[in-house]
Motif scaffolding. Structure first.
Motif, PDB file in Angstrom:
ATOM      1  N   ARG A 158      10.068  15.490   3.954  1.00 36.20           N
ATOM      2  CA  ARG A 158      10.856  15.228   5.160  1.00 36.20           C
ATOM      3  C   ARG A 158      11.627  16.502   5.489  1.00 36.20           C
ATOM      4  N   LEU A 159      11.621  16.884   6.733  1.00 34.98           N
ATOM      5  CA  LEU A 159      12.290  18.106   7.128  1.00 34.98           C
ATOM      6  C   LEU A 159      13.810  17.953   7.101  1.00 34.98           C
ATOM      7  N   ARG A 160      14.338  16.810   7.498  1.00 36.37           N
ATOM      8  CA  ARG A 160      15.780  16.618   7.564  1.00 36.37           C
ATOM      9  C   ARG A 160      16.402  16.429   6.188  1.00 36.37           C
ATOM     10  N   ALA A 161      15.913  15.462   5.463  1.00 37.33           N
ATOM     11  CA  ALA A 161      16.558  15.105   4.210  1.00 37.33           C
ATOM     12  C   ALA A 161      16.147  16.019   3.058  1.00 37.33           C
ATOM     13  N   GLY A 162      14.985  16.615   3.147  1.00 38.14           N
ATOM     14  CA  GLY A 162      14.519  17.475   2.081  1.00 38.14           C
ATOM     15  C   GLY A 162      14.063  16.715   0.845  1.00 38.14           C
ATOM     16  N   THR A 163      13.771  15.411   0.984  1.00 35.98           N
ATOM     17  CA  THR A 163      13.317  14.622  -0.149  1.00 35.98           C
ATOM     18  C   THR A 163      11.806  14.464  -0.104  1.00 35.98           C
ATOM     19  N   LEU A 164      11.234  14.159  -1.220  1.00 41.41           N
ATOM     20  CA  LEU A 164       9.799  13.929  -1.315  1.00 41.41           C
ATOM     21  C   LEU A 164       9.516  12.431  -1.305  1.00 41.41           C
ATOM     22  N   VAL A 165       8.497  12.055  -0.582  1.00 43.63           N
ATOM     23  CA  VAL A 165       8.071  10.661  -0.527  1.00 43.63           C
ATOM     24  C   VAL A 165       6.657  10.613  -1.065  1.00 43.63           C
ATOM     25  N   ARG A 166       6.429   9.751  -2.027  1.00 44.29           N
ATOM     26  CA  ARG A 166       5.082   9.586  -2.578  1.00 44.29           C
ATOM     27  C   ARG A 166       4.512   8.267  -2.105  1.00 44.29           C
ATOM     28  N   GLN A 167       3.326   8.341  -1.577  1.00 47.96           N
ATOM     29  CA  GLN A 167       2.655   7.152  -1.082  1.00 47.96           C
ATOM     30  C   GLN A 167       1.296   7.089  -1.743  1.00 47.96           C
ATOM     31  N   SER A 168       1.025   6.005  -2.421  1.00 54.73           N
ATOM     32  CA  SER A 168      -0.269   5.879  -3.086  1.00 54.73           C
ATOM     33  C   SER A 168      -1.215   5.101  -2.182  1.00 54.73           C
ATOM     34  N   ALA A 169      -2.460   5.507  -2.170  1.00 54.08           N
ATOM     35  CA  ALA A 169      -3.474   4.841  -1.367  1.00 54.08           C
ATOM     36  C   ALA A 169      -3.864   3.532  -2.045  1.00 54.08           C
ATOM     37  N   LEU A 170      -3.954   2.481  -1.267  1.00 55.98           N
ATOM     38  CA  LEU A 170      -4.356   1.185  -1.807  1.00 55.98           C
ATOM     39  C   LEU A 170      -5.868   1.148  -1.975  1.00 55.98           C
ATOM     40  N   PRO A 171      -6.360   0.468  -2.997  1.00 60.20           N
ATOM     41  CA  PRO A 171      -7.808   0.351  -3.148  1.00 60.20           C
ATOM     42  C   PRO A 171      -8.387  -0.512  -2.041  1.00 60.20           C
ATOM     43  N   LYS A 172      -9.627  -0.218  -1.679  1.00 53.35           N
ATOM     44  CA  LYS A 172     -10.285  -1.018  -0.646  1.00 53.35           C
ATOM     45  C   LYS A 172     -10.538  -2.425  -1.177  1.00 53.35           C
ATOM     46  N   PRO A 173     -10.439  -3.433  -0.294  1.00 57.17           N
ATOM     47  CA  PRO A 173     -10.667  -4.795  -0.770  1.00 57.17           C
ATOM     48  C   PRO A 173     -12.123  -4.987  -1.191  1.00 57.17           C
ATOM     49  N   ALA A 174     -12.303  -5.761  -2.227  1.00 54.36           N
ATOM     50  CA  ALA A 174     -13.646  -6.015  -2.733  1.00 54.36           C
ATOM     51  C   ALA A 174     -14.389  -6.931  -1.759  1.00 54.36           C
ATOM     52  N   LEU A 175     -15.591  -6.569  -1.429  1.00 52.42           N
ATOM     53  CA  LEU A 175     -16.417  -7.356  -0.522  1.00 52.42           C
ATOM     54  C   LEU A 175     -17.635  -7.845  -1.296  1.00 52.42           C
ATOM     55  N   PRO A 176     -17.859  -9.143  -1.333  1.00 52.61           N
ATOM     56  CA  PRO A 176     -19.022  -9.659  -2.057  1.00 52.61           C
ATOM     57  C   PRO A 176     -20.322  -9.110  -1.459  1.00 52.61           C
ATOM     58  N   ALA A 177     -21.309  -8.898  -2.287  1.00 56.46           N
ATOM     59  CA  ALA A 177     -22.584  -8.348  -1.826  1.00 56.46           C
ATOM     60  C   ALA A 177     -23.427  -9.395  -1.098  1.00 56.46           C
ATOM     61  N   ASP A 178     -23.272 -10.642  -1.462  1.00 58.52           N
ATOM     62  CA  ASP A 178     -24.035 -11.731  -0.869  1.00 58.52           C
ATOM     63  C   ASP A 178     -23.466 -12.084   0.507  1.00 58.52           C
ATOM     64  N   PRO A 179     -24.305 -12.139   1.563  1.00 58.26           N
ATOM     65  CA  PRO A 179     -23.803 -12.475   2.897  1.00 58.26           C
ATOM     66  C   PRO A 179     -23.138 -13.858   2.967  1.00 58.26           C
ATOM     67  N   VAL A 180     -23.638 -14.802   2.199  1.00 61.94           N
ATOM     68  CA  VAL A 180     -23.033 -16.138   2.191  1.00 61.94           C
ATOM     69  C   VAL A 180     -21.637 -16.083   1.566  1.00 61.94           C
ATOM     70  N   ALA A 181     -21.500 -15.294   0.490  1.00 59.55           N
ATOM     71  CA  ALA A 181     -20.191 -15.133  -0.140  1.00 59.55           C
ATOM     72  C   ALA A 181     -19.235 -14.372   0.773  1.00 59.55           C
ATOM     73  N   GLN A 182     -19.757 -13.420   1.562  1.00 58.16           N
ATOM     74  CA  GLN A 182     -18.927 -12.709   2.529  1.00 58.16           C
ATOM     75  C   GLN A 182     -18.367 -13.668   3.566  1.00 58.16           C
ATOM     76  N   GLN A 183     -19.235 -14.519   4.102  1.00 58.94           N
ATOM     77  CA  GLN A 183     -18.794 -15.483   5.098  1.00 58.94           C
ATOM     78  C   GLN A 183     -17.783 -16.454   4.497  1.00 58.94           C
ATOM     79  N   ALA A 184     -18.006 -16.878   3.271  1.00 63.39           N
ATOM     80  CA  ALA A 184     -17.076 -17.787   2.611  1.00 63.39           C
ATOM     81  C   ALA A 184     -15.709 -17.134   2.418  1.00 63.39           C
ATOM     82  N   ALA A 185     -15.690 -15.848   2.058  1.00 62.27           N
ATOM     83  CA  ALA A 185     -14.418 -15.133   1.874  1.00 62.27           C
ATOM     84  C   ALA A 185     -13.670 -14.998   3.197  1.00 62.27           C
ATOM     85  N   ILE A 186     -14.394 -14.732   4.278  1.00 69.60           N
ATOM     86  CA  ILE A 186     -13.784 -14.613   5.601  1.00 69.60           C
ATOM     87  C   ILE A 186     -13.212 -15.955   6.043  1.00 69.60           C
TER      88      ILE A 186
END
Length: 91
Positions: A9-37
């Protein structure tokens, strides 16, 4: 593997750490995908219909609807990446 992004941050001079969230798991089976949705959408409706604590229920319903949209987006990207059935030009 989780990436860590360091933002200064330019004003405060502090560091902010942001971790990337993992992508949500998507079932490989189309029927399981529809069920999850459908499950995510039904949970969103469940939270909307609950009496009392409207603010918390609305937040939870929004989170489940966003989950359903994310799953739907990933499922539709999986369909477009597959080969088309009629690439040879024949009818």
């Amino acid at each position: 593997m989780t990436e860590v992004i360091t933002v200064t941050r330019l004003r405060a001079g502090t560091l902010v750490r942001q971790s990337a969230l993992p992508k949500p798991a998507l079932p490989a089976d189309p029927v399981a995908q529809q069920a999850a949705i459908e499950n995510a959408l039904s949970m969103a409706l469940y939270f909307v219909r609950q009496p009392g604590r409207e603010r918390a229920n609305l937040w939870a319903a929004t989170a489940k609807a966003n989950r359903a949209l994310t799953l739907l987006k990933h499922a539709s990207q999986g369909i477009t990446q597959r080969e088309a059935a009629n690439d040879a030009g024949r009818a």
